[in-house]
Scaffold this active site. Structure first.
Site, PDB file in Angstrom:
ATOM      1  N   GLU A  35      14.842   0.928 -13.379  1.00  0.00           N
ATOM      2  CA  GLU A  35      15.675   0.059 -12.684  1.00  0.00           C
ATOM      3  C   GLU A  35      16.741  -0.336 -13.819  1.00  0.00           C
ATOM      4  O   GLU A  35      16.245  -0.770 -14.931  1.00  0.00           O
ATOM      5  CB  GLU A  35      15.236  -0.800 -12.132  1.00  0.00           C
ATOM      6  CG  GLU A  35      15.727  -1.487 -10.805  1.00  0.00           C
ATOM      7  CD  GLU A  35      15.543  -0.308  -9.824  1.00  0.00           C
ATOM      8  OE1 GLU A  35      16.476   0.220  -9.566  1.00  0.00           O
ATOM      9  OE2 GLU A  35      14.514  -0.297  -9.233  1.00  0.00           O
ATOM     10  N   THR A  37      18.892   1.036 -15.408  1.00  0.00           N
ATOM     11  CA  THR A  37      18.889   2.316 -16.806  1.00  0.00           C
ATOM     12  C   THR A  37      20.073   3.447 -16.436  1.00  0.00           C
ATOM     13  O   THR A  37      20.518   3.789 -17.370  1.00  0.00           O
ATOM     14  CB  THR A  37      17.691   2.986 -16.930  1.00  0.00           C
ATOM     15  OG1 THR A  37      17.153   3.572 -15.537  1.00  0.00           O
ATOM     16  CG2 THR A  37      16.416   1.903 -17.354  1.00  0.00           C
ATOM     17  N   GLY A 124      17.692  -3.120  -0.965  1.00  0.00           N
ATOM     18  CA  GLY A 124      17.886  -2.469  -2.223  1.00  0.00           C
ATOM     19  C   GLY A 124      17.410  -0.902  -2.174  1.00  0.00           C
ATOM     20  O   GLY A 124      16.869   0.026  -3.019  1.00  0.00           O
ATOM     21  N   SER A 127      21.921   1.428   1.107  1.00  0.00           N
ATOM     22  CA  SER A 127      22.606   1.934   2.118  1.00  0.00           C
ATOM     23  C   SER A 127      24.054   2.274   2.021  1.00  0.00           C
ATOM     24  O   SER A 127      24.567   3.018   2.553  1.00  0.00           O
ATOM     25  CB  SER A 127      22.330   0.653   3.370  1.00  0.00           C
ATOM     26  OG  SER A 127      23.232  -0.876   2.683  1.00  0.00           O
ATOM     27  N   SER A 128      24.955   1.579   1.292  1.00  0.00           N
ATOM     28  CA  SER A 128      26.081   1.980   0.724  1.00  0.00           C
ATOM     29  C   SER A 128      26.291   3.416   0.149  1.00  0.00           C
ATOM     30  O   SER A 128      27.136   4.048   0.341  1.00  0.00           O
ATOM     31  CB  SER A 128      26.831   0.828  -0.330  1.00  0.00           C
ATOM     32  OG  SER A 128      26.162   1.048  -1.572  1.00  0.00           O
ATOM     33  N   ASP A 173      21.894   6.175  -7.218  1.00  0.00           N
ATOM     34  CA  ASP A 173      21.829   6.051  -5.637  1.00  0.00           C
ATOM     35  C   ASP A 173      22.397   7.288  -4.945  1.00  0.00           C
ATOM     36  O   ASP A 173      21.983   7.830  -4.116  1.00  0.00           O
ATOM     37  CB  ASP A 173      22.432   4.593  -5.301  1.00  0.00           C
ATOM     38  CG  ASP A 173      21.965   3.604  -5.838  1.00  0.00           C
ATOM     39  OD1 ASP A 173      20.547   3.592  -6.399  1.00  0.00           O
ATOM     40  OD2 ASP A 173      22.435   2.103  -5.818  1.00  0.00           O
ATOM     41  N   TYR A 223      25.641  -8.249 -11.017  1.00  0.00           N
ATOM     42  CA  TYR A 223      25.339  -7.073 -11.418  1.00  0.00           C
ATOM     43  C   TYR A 223      26.460  -6.756 -12.586  1.00  0.00           C
ATOM     44  O   TYR A 223      25.744  -6.165 -13.690  1.00  0.00           O
ATOM     45  CB  TYR A 223      25.660  -5.981 -10.262  1.00  0.00           C
ATOM     46  CG  TYR A 223      25.276  -4.730 -10.351  1.00  0.00           C
ATOM     47  CD1 TYR A 223      24.023  -4.134 -10.251  1.00  0.00           C
ATOM     48  CD2 TYR A 223      26.154  -3.774 -11.072  1.00  0.00           C
ATOM     49  CE1 TYR A 223      23.778  -2.665 -10.563  1.00  0.00           C
ATOM     50  CE2 TYR A 223      26.089  -2.415 -11.168  1.00  0.00           C
ATOM     51  CZ  TYR A 223      24.762  -1.986 -10.966  1.00  0.00           C
ATOM     52  OH  TYR A 223      24.639  -0.736 -11.271  1.00  0.00           O
TER      53      TYR A 223
END
Length: 386
Positions: A35, A37, A124, A127-128, A173, A223
């Site tokens: 995560e 990374t 998390g 969805s985007s 993602d 973020y």
């Protein structure tokens, strides 16, 4: 209930001219470990899930995109030649993908579209990225002759986040949403783009997400500030150790050597990232050996780092992690960017029912909201349905 083609097609017919187009889908994702990374050129270990975005598209003979979000009950139009684009965030994802595909030479024309998704928002599960990947795949199929390769489609989604939405995300993602394969997790080297499929069919264990129902929003400072911290430390280390181009290359010893030159906060963030690189590689070795106890141990270590060093947890997620420990769950950690969303849990089958019962009993008593349990089924990546 699982989202179906009919759920989308009926609304497409209703909101446009009664005819039908082509239907595409792209999934959300889980990440077993690795995560924060990806934007540090490190390793990640995601897999696509069955929850997805489904979109229907049909050319309309204009330069205008007419888009309807079924879930939000919101409609907007934008011109492909308008550099500013629409105001609605959900529409900016589609606009950005269109513009980036056009920049690659794909002759995108106007189209009508309706879409819906069952990837939980703010959980998390990306969805985007599912939305971006569905439209990138569709535009490549309709106008691009499928000439744009999959990794570039993932980069289209990433550039959309950076340039049109304001989130400086890594590539994980979108990569997972495009490249996913049923029954397999993937180890991705975020620097080289090299990846390997790892069969995922653990005997005697289940993967389950517990959605805290705390919505997170990654756009903006939380973020991006953490990404900046990592870049700050990498730049300082690079002055002394030129071989270090990003935190992926750094060691604890090199970090210790520059601690006087960086803030305590930045040093904590970097310490987490360096450790997470080693944990991802450790999970790979453990999976190859069928050693799920070690996988779980490393997941707990990641949660600790995300909570105490990277500071992207919240009270609800820490509580869910504690419940998992108390219930004897093999591994548990925050999944995704943090600040809310889900924990991902590796649970032995004999403890599964008791763990879920414990969560349902205790979490609402403490926080006044019911958690959502999402059993993980690893699915395929972006594709055309009909």
């Amino acid at each position: 209930m699982k989202l179906t083609i009919d759920d989308v097609r009926s609304r497409f017919i209703e909101h446009f001219d009664g005819s039908t187009g082509s239907v595409y889908t792209a999934p959300g994702r889980i990440n077993l470990i690795g995560e924060h990374t990806d934007y540090n050129d490190g390793f990640v270990f995601p897999g696509a899930v069955q929850q997805c975005i489904i979109a229907e598209l049909k050319q309309n003979g204009t330069r205008t995109v007419r888009a309807y979000s079924i879930d939000l009950k919101d409609y907007t139009e934008f011109c492909l030649d308008d550099e500013k684009g629409p105001n609605a965030t959900w529409a900016r994802y589609i606009f950005g993908v269109c513009r980036e595909m056009m920049a690659l030479g794909v002759p995108v024309q106007g189209f009508n579209t309706a879409f819906a998704g069952d990837v939980p928002l703010g959980a998390g599960m990306s969805s985007s990225a599912a939305l971006e990947s569905a439209f990138a795949f569709a535009l490549n199929d309709i106008w691009g002759g499928n000439k744009i390769e999959k990794m570039e489609l993932a980069r289209v989604g990433q550039r959309t986040e950076h340039k049109y939405v304001g989130c400086n995300c890594g590539i994980m993602d979108q990569f997972a949403s495009v490249h996913g394969k049923a029954g397999s997790l993937m180890r991705l080297d975020c620097r080289s783009g090299e990846f390997s499929y790892f069969p995922w069919n653990p005997k005697g264990y289940k993967l389950v997400l517990i959605n805290s129902c705390v919505k997170h929003e990654l756009v903006g400072s939380p973020y991006n500030d953490r990404r900046k911290s990592c870049e700050n430390v990498a730049a300082v280390i690079n002055k002394h150790f030129p071989e270090v181009k990003s935190l992926r290359d750094a060691s604890y010893e090199q970090l210790d050597a520059v601690r006087a030159e960086v803030s305590e906060e930045d040093a904590k963030r970097a310490h987490y990232v360096i450790g997470e690189r080693e944990r991802v590689l450790g999970v790979c070795k453990a999976l190859e050996a069928g050693d799920y106890e070690t996988v779980g141990k490393l997941m707990y270590e990641t949660h600790h780092g995300l909570s105490e060093e990277y500071e992207v947890s919240c009270e609800e997620l820490d509580y869910l992690n504690d419940l998992a420990k108390e219930a004897g769950v093999t591994g548990s950690r925050i999944m995704g960017g943090g600040f809310g969303g889900c924990t991902i849990n590796l649970v032995s089958e004999e403890l599964y029912d008791n763990f879920i019962k414990t969560v349902y009993q205790n979490y609402p008593q403490k926080f006044g909201k019911k958690p959502i349990v999402i059993d993980v089924v690893i699915g395929d990546g972006a594709r055309k349905l009909i």
